[in-house]
Scaffold this motif. Structure first.
Motif, PDB file in Angstrom:
ATOM      1  N   GLU A  76       0.872  -1.218  -0.154  1.00 52.15           N
ATOM      2  CA  GLU A  76      -0.021  -0.007  -0.030  1.00 52.15           C
ATOM      3  C   GLU A  76       0.912   1.396  -0.009  1.00 52.15           C
ATOM      4  N   SER A  78       0.243   5.104   1.077  1.00 49.36           N
ATOM      5  CA  SER A  78      -0.721   6.149   1.832  1.00 49.36           C
ATOM      6  C   SER A  78      -0.367   7.543   1.367  1.00 49.36           C
ATOM      7  N   THR A  80      -0.849  11.428   1.931  1.00 49.92           N
ATOM      8  CA  THR A  80      -1.795  12.711   2.623  1.00 49.92           C
ATOM      9  C   THR A  80      -0.987  13.993   1.885  1.00 49.92           C
ATOM     10  N   HIS A  94      -6.557  12.979   2.254  1.00 52.40           N
ATOM     11  CA  HIS A  94      -5.692  11.534   2.264  1.00 52.40           C
ATOM     12  C   HIS A  94      -6.420  10.702   1.381  1.00 52.40           C
ATOM     13  N   ALA A  96      -6.634   6.821  -0.589  1.00 56.70           N
ATOM     14  CA  ALA A  96      -6.173   5.558  -0.191  1.00 56.70           C
ATOM     15  C   ALA A  96      -6.697   4.907  -1.416  1.00 56.70           C
ATOM     16  N   VAL A 115     -10.469   5.070   8.442  1.00 55.57           N
ATOM     17  CA  VAL A 115      -9.532   5.959   7.951  1.00 55.57           C
ATOM     18  C   VAL A 115     -10.278   7.259   8.039  1.00 55.57           C
TER      19      VAL A 115
END
Length: 130
Positions: A76, A78, A80, A94, A96, A115
């Motif tokens: 993954e 991530s 932001t 954010h 995802a 989340v």
């Protein structure tokens, strides 16, 4: 089902304060309890943590000028982003992306929900700080 999830919050604090909290993984158990309950730095930009759903190893890549905080967590990524709205407000977005190994739709649903909860929690904590 969409494989991309976007979370957006406006934190009523200046950019520098929000940046300090979100760019420091050692704050994550406090602001992101759905994800992490413990964390330690084990190398240069390398962290290990545990949370309600398992153990995680991740690397951190940040750029304050661009407002980017990227974490590489296994398969993954991530992402932001912070944007200064005005002198007293910061927008946090954010992104995802559902990773290939997450086949279960229910797990993806609860992941997205977690989340959202974590970012609402981060907003609440950061806005209370002086």
């Amino acid at each position: 089902m969409r494989d991309i999830h976007v979370t957006k919050v406006v934190i009523k604090k200046p950019y520098e304060i929000v940046w300090k909290w979100l760019s420091d993984p050692l704050t994550y158990p406090n602001i992101y309890p759905f994800w992490l309950s413990e964390i330690k730095e084990v190398g240069d930009n390398l962290y290990e943590g545990t949370g309600p759903y398992g153990e995680y190893k991740f690397t951190l890549e940040i750029n304050q000028k661009l407002g980017s905080i990227n974490l590489k967590i296994g398969n993954e990524s991530s992402r932001t982003r912070l944007f200064q709205l005005d002198d007293e407000n910061t927008v946090v977005i954010h992104l995802a992306v559902r990773w290939k190994d997450m086949k279960n739709h229910l797990s993806w649903f609860f992941y997205k929900r977690g989340v959202n909860k974590d970012f609402k929690n981060a907003k609440k904590i950061i806005e209370k700080c002086k």
